[in-house]
Design a protein around this motif. Sequence first.
Motif, PDB file in Angstrom:
ATOM      1  N   TYR C   8      46.910  49.635  34.428  1.00  0.00           N
ATOM      2  CA  TYR C   8      47.733  50.080  33.304  1.00  0.00           C
ATOM      3  C   TYR C   8      47.072  51.259  32.588  1.00  0.00           C
ATOM      4  O   TYR C   8      47.726  52.255  32.277  1.00  0.00           O
ATOM      5  CB  TYR C   8      47.989  48.933  32.331  1.00  0.00           C
ATOM      6  CG  TYR C   8      48.851  47.851  32.936  1.00  0.00           C
ATOM      7  CD1 TYR C   8      50.245  47.946  32.919  1.00  0.00           C
ATOM      8  CD2 TYR C   8      48.283  46.750  33.566  1.00  0.00           C
ATOM      9  CE1 TYR C   8      51.041  46.968  33.498  1.00  0.00           C
ATOM     10  CE2 TYR C   8      49.068  45.768  34.150  1.00  0.00           C
ATOM     11  CZ  TYR C   8      50.450  45.877  34.118  1.00  0.00           C
ATOM     12  OH  TYR C   8      51.235  44.916  34.694  1.00  0.00           O
ATOM     13  N   ILE C  27      52.983  31.100  41.446  1.00  0.00           N
ATOM     14  CA  ILE C  27      54.160  31.301  40.590  1.00  0.00           C
ATOM     15  C   ILE C  27      54.606  29.968  40.010  1.00  0.00           C
ATOM     16  O   ILE C  27      54.773  28.988  40.737  1.00  0.00           O
ATOM     17  CB  ILE C  27      55.292  31.966  41.393  1.00  0.00           C
ATOM     18  CG1 ILE C  27      54.809  33.352  41.826  1.00  0.00           C
ATOM     19  CG2 ILE C  27      56.566  32.055  40.581  1.00  0.00           C
ATOM     20  CD1 ILE C  27      55.539  33.892  43.035  1.00  0.00           C
ATOM     21  N   ARG C  57      43.424  37.186  39.493  1.00  0.00           N
ATOM     22  CA  ARG C  57      43.988  37.813  38.304  1.00  0.00           C
ATOM     23  C   ARG C  57      42.864  38.163  37.332  1.00  0.00           C
ATOM     24  O   ARG C  57      41.877  37.450  37.220  1.00  0.00           O
ATOM     25  CB  ARG C  57      44.943  36.842  37.600  1.00  0.00           C
ATOM     26  CG  ARG C  57      46.068  36.350  38.497  1.00  0.00           C
ATOM     27  CD  ARG C  57      47.116  35.584  37.703  1.00  0.00           C
ATOM     28  NE  ARG C  57      46.534  34.751  36.678  1.00  0.00           N
ATOM     29  CZ  ARG C  57      47.056  34.579  35.467  1.00  0.00           C
ATOM     30  NH1 ARG C  57      48.195  35.176  35.152  1.00  0.00           N
ATOM     31  NH2 ARG C  57      46.482  33.801  34.580  1.00  0.00           N
ATOM     32  N   ARG C  59      42.312  40.056  33.237  1.00  0.00           N
ATOM     33  CA  ARG C  59      42.993  40.563  32.044  1.00  0.00           C
ATOM     34  C   ARG C  59      42.114  41.619  31.391  1.00  0.00           C
ATOM     35  O   ARG C  59      40.898  41.407  31.236  1.00  0.00           O
ATOM     36  CB  ARG C  59      43.253  39.428  31.050  1.00  0.00           C
ATOM     37  CG  ARG C  59      44.075  39.900  29.884  1.00  0.00           C
ATOM     38  CD  ARG C  59      44.375  38.832  28.849  1.00  0.00           C
ATOM     39  NE  ARG C  59      45.201  39.431  27.801  1.00  0.00           N
ATOM     40  CZ  ARG C  59      45.253  39.005  26.543  1.00  0.00           C
ATOM     41  NH1 ARG C  59      44.563  37.946  26.187  1.00  0.00           N
ATOM     42  NH2 ARG C  59      46.009  39.623  25.659  1.00  0.00           N
ATOM     43  N   ARG C  66      46.533  43.734  29.178  1.00  0.00           N
ATOM     44  CA  ARG C  66      47.425  43.331  30.272  1.00  0.00           C
ATOM     45  C   ARG C  66      46.734  42.429  31.290  1.00  0.00           C
ATOM     46  O   ARG C  66      45.572  42.640  31.623  1.00  0.00           O
ATOM     47  CB  ARG C  66      47.929  44.567  31.028  1.00  0.00           C
ATOM     48  CG  ARG C  66      48.812  45.511  30.251  1.00  0.00           C
ATOM     49  CD  ARG C  66      50.157  44.923  29.941  1.00  0.00           C
ATOM     50  NE  ARG C  66      50.161  44.435  28.572  1.00  0.00           N
ATOM     51  CZ  ARG C  66      51.160  43.775  28.021  1.00  0.00           C
ATOM     52  NH1 ARG C  66      52.244  43.508  28.711  1.00  0.00           N
ATOM     53  NH2 ARG C  66      51.095  43.365  26.776  1.00  0.00           N
ATOM     54  N   PHE C  67      47.481  41.465  31.775  1.00  0.00           N
ATOM     55  CA  PHE C  67      47.074  40.720  32.976  1.00  0.00           C
ATOM     56  C   PHE C  67      47.453  41.555  34.188  1.00  0.00           C
ATOM     57  O   PHE C  67      48.520  42.177  34.193  1.00  0.00           O
ATOM     58  CB  PHE C  67      47.797  39.382  33.057  1.00  0.00           C
ATOM     59  CG  PHE C  67      47.261  38.345  32.104  1.00  0.00           C
ATOM     60  CD1 PHE C  67      46.320  37.409  32.529  1.00  0.00           C
ATOM     61  CD2 PHE C  67      47.698  38.290  30.785  1.00  0.00           C
ATOM     62  CE1 PHE C  67      45.824  36.453  31.655  1.00  0.00           C
ATOM     63  CE2 PHE C  67      47.200  37.337  29.911  1.00  0.00           C
ATOM     64  CZ  PHE C  67      46.268  36.409  30.334  1.00  0.00           C
ATOM     65  N   ALA C  85      50.813  43.339  37.454  1.00  0.00           N
ATOM     66  CA  ALA C  85      51.456  42.035  37.578  1.00  0.00           C
ATOM     67  C   ALA C  85      52.896  42.264  38.016  1.00  0.00           C
ATOM     68  O   ALA C  85      53.552  43.180  37.538  1.00  0.00           O
ATOM     69  CB  ALA C  85      51.420  41.304  36.241  1.00  0.00           C
TER      70      ALA C  85
END
Lengths: 996, 184, 100
Positions: C8, C27, C57, C59, C66-67, C85
């Motif tokens: 990001y 999920i 993952r 962060r 953001r993750f 993500a």
Amino acid sequence: MSEYRVSGRGRIDTAQPVSFTFDGATYRGFKGDTVASALLANGVHLMGRSFKYHRPRGAVAAGSEEPNALIGTRRGAGRFEPNTRATVQEIWNGLETSSQNKYPSLKFDVGAVNDAAYMLFSAGFYYKTFMWPKSFWDKVYEPFIRAAAGLGVSPTEEDPDTYASRNLHCDVLIVGAGPSGLAAARAAAAKGVSVVLVDENAEAGGTLLSEPQARIDGKPAWDWLASELAALREMGVRIMTRTTAIGYYHQNMIGLCEKLTDHLAELPADTPRERLWRVRARQVVLAQGALEKPLVFHGNDRPGVMLAGSAQTYLNRYGVLVGKRPVVLTCHDSAWYAAFDLHRAGAKVQAIVDTRGSVREELVSEAKSLGIPVKLSHTASATSGRLRVSSIRVNPVSGNTVGAGEKIACDAVLMSGGWTPSLHLFSHTKGKLAWDDDRTTFLPDVTPEDCVIAGASRGLWGIEAALTDGAEKGRAVADALGVAGNAVAYAVEDDRTGTGVSHKELPTDRSPGKAKAFVDYQNDVTAKDLRLAVREGMRSIEHVKRYTTNGMATDQGKMSNINGLNIASDALGKKQPQVGLTTFRPPYTPTSFGAFAGYHRGAHFELTRKTQIDAWAEENGAVFEPVGQWRRAWYFPKPGEDMDAAVRRECKATRSSVGIFDASTLGKIEVVGPDAVEFMNRMYTNPWTKLAPGRCRYGLLLGDDGYIRDDGVIGRMTEDRFHVTTTTGGAARVLNMMEDYLQTEWPDLNVWLTSTTEQWSTIALNGPNAAKLLQPFVEGVTLTEEAFPHMSCVECTVAGMPARLFRVSFTGEIGFEVNVPAPMGRKLWETLWEAGQQYDITVYGTETMHVLRAEKGYIIVGQDTDGTVTPYDCGMGWAVGKKKPDFVGMRGLARPDLVAEGRKQFVGLLTEDGSKLEEGAQIVFDPKQQIPMTMVGHVTSSYESEEVGQPIALALVQGGQNRMGDTVYIPMPDRTIAAKITSTIFVDPENARLKI
Amino acid sequence: MNAPISSFDPFALVETSAAQVRVASPCGRLSLRARGDLAPLNAALGLTLPEKIGQRVSAGNLEAICLGPDEWKLETETGAVAGIEEACAKVYAELPHALVDISAREATFVIEGVRAAELLTLGCPRDIATIEVGTGRRTVFDGATVLIWRDGESSFRMDVWNSFAPHLFALLDTGCRELAAEAA
Amino acid sequence: MLLIHCPYCEETLPEAEFAHAGQAHIIRPENPSAQTDEEWESFLFIRSNVKGPHYERWRHLHGCGRFFNAVRDTVSDRFLTTYKAGAPRPDLETLTGEVK
């Protein structure tokens, strides 16, 4: 001048004499001396005793690889450091030093009986000796091991020095400021390239400091060095001395320890003793040079036996002759030069003994022209001398036959077993090593890091070779950075190049089983120990290392690894690369805890968060407790009160009139957006759709496993805006969890989260007079049952300050939480405090808050719950929305184990004898059962309760909700306490007191 | 240092030959969250919200910095907060967003002086040189999340939550003295 | 300390700004209540313990918040890639091929 000082030699400043003490005696040296060079100048070789056998030892090296000459250094109260290498510590006026591992004195040490009994202390003796009988362990073995363990003595006083740390980003970091490092810096330092050049020594130059005879580009080495350093500084190269690269970590992060004050007589203000640098370099050049290996023979540890290259350094860098009648024992050309240098400086070299049958003719003829006897194809089988070497026994070797020994009297033995590249930092990168059969050593091969190796670190020998290679590597890293490096070439005269062979332990005509031929001086590991380890079944070099302790402690293989490997591989009958090398671990040299702690000590030890009202609490005598990162007022004792008395008074005052409490640390999250209510429905167990703006509700947050994670009161400020509160310790965790679901599971929701914990100061007023006290200050709402019922919230003005006012209670009394913009908190607090005097307002801390909530059976998440407790276990099924399609934890609550009978459930406990239970105490149904008993739960909270008239407790008990009135038992070390299971609500079960 | 941030005087807290640190006067601060076509918010605010993380845009007494793909921080005069809230509320139906007043949440250290950038390296692991003049970054300083604004080569502001201020100031104070001693 | 590229912020930054957040591409089911006990157990608790490239993952906790997802080689501790993500799982063979 001291007896062994050679006038006109060395880089010491003879205009600046320095005096210091060693074991109480005063010695004189000069500025620029180390403790070791100054002692050697005074003819002192004996500097310590070895760790295991307490054998007398002297300096064997001249740098940071020194294993023997470990000393304690002292600079007044608190400033004591053990295990400092005498070869590194610079002297200053007033420095106090002392030897280690001796009692009562260095020259006469009773621990030396270990040496006579050395057969008992062979490899693995710890494992063999301290086996049985079991009863000996506590009384005999452990005290013995503890007394014997560890090098040196720990300091006992608090360290008054300060330590620092800094982050540094650069294009090129070069480790080692010898010829290859200097050349790499010159080549890499193109315009716009930031270059950092570090060296652990007090001055840059490396080998050049010990080889003044060389001429570089027509200039004497030391003149060239001075002008080169000036030129590099001019080019913007940052040169850091007394700075050791201690470790090479992922992605070119190098840890540096810079020593700032250990060499100074006067400590400058505001200057830390050491600074730990975390350097992130785009490219790294390792130019650490090579370390000389000792030769392994009986008596190779006697004071006066030292590395030939180190003797050369003592002479050329410090102007010290380590002996007047030395014998040189070598298998490498380099030691011949040491012999020549010492001889020319006035020593009478007794002999050059070389294990090789043939040596370069020019060396032999130079020895002859100087009148030094030469013995080729010879070995050494012994030395003699009690506290200093007085002779060496050498024998001719022919094939496998060792001839008769001949004793040569001497006052020093200068040995060289050849050189091994310093592979430590390279190995930290998980770099692969390649075995070089010619040089009998490992060389660096490939590394995953952006790193190149230059000079002697990769087996090159001689100043010109190192300079040329350094320049090439410097240009290579510039290339890698996408810039053109500087072209440089060097011409070196009087360079000393040479070759040699490598050995396992030297052959001897005596029983090798009785030889004390040391491989690792520091850990007293001999060749015999290594062979014994292999005989006893150790096959991996890592096992051999641990069984014998070879290469452990501060040595980390600097002197011992290759010799140890050569011997172990010979014993195993394998080639060295098949045996492999033990892991070199950071730090490269011992590093103080202070350097690692940096600024984080004393008041700055860890981040401590304080509220706006914290200072008032401190001024008013609060005792504090840490809660998460916060410090919170725990209780406010009046003079003469202990904690129990203070809490009793605070509880009583709150229940009878009004108490004031700083609740600012509660986590607060503003949930805003059109989908705010949908988000709340999905996150929390409770239903939120019907909650009207202006109302609030107790919310319960689960994990998807169905267990309670957090709780707090949540107000709906407007249709699209919720004011969520969390526990103090859970604030960051809850926000992280919410962001996780929002960003990754429900990115379609139009809702956003903002931490507002610190936007507000939160003041809680509780008690029958709370509304009366607060009402006069409130504009915008009337604090009546009708206008502002329990569980209401509103934006209004309190004492002229914009406020969010909540009517909530965590005590069972009429309660308000006033949120005002944080910096106004103290003003509001003082206003309410003053106005509250008419009601005898009492300030209370977290302990009273805990008692008051426990009397009402309100849980504290993390105290009454432990991550395995569901809302139903806590009797809070009422907080779970039954009609919602889903929420975090809903499916989890239906897991077989969570709906099974016999879960531990939240209950109250009242002891039969009126005693207070211990939090954490285990509970049983039948106190007469056999040990180990079946434990059916535990006490989660326990307090004295003035209101109830006896102590109360909360507990989790198997099937507890169906056991009301039953008696359970709490076995304690001295007795068993009986307690009755009750409701969790001890006070005002009808909630009558909540009404205004 | 035990004093909470509200009791700091606005003059320099520490000043040495290397750097000085003072607390900035209070100002209005808002956290703005939104996504999609930002035109309505741009119109309401009278500036174009920057869309690259770290970029800043200002118009009049309002400055916006982009902190995340859907996050901005707005800084303005204390008295201007209500007006901004009002203007944004008018476009809420058109472009849903979150606007939260965080004026009271934090304090700002102004860090200036010849070695100001180096002072930041005591607690900040990221390369300060990558924060260009006229931009800013949220990052970590001595364990706490902070927002660093770079206003000039040697001129920074550091926004910190109130409760972290005493701890962070203690390090800045030590650092100013240490850097000055180093130069001496 | 590792360097991590935030997809990001589009910057490569020190690990200290980031927090690890477990295995990636797990999920949460659309309708958890329709899950069998075994399915739900698997969603909650069953994770892979990869030797080599691993989807995980992170962060950007002290940055943009953001993750995001990453492929990290658990042997070399190197990030092969990071991605936003919601972006599809990158193909491992291409990634490891590029690295070799």
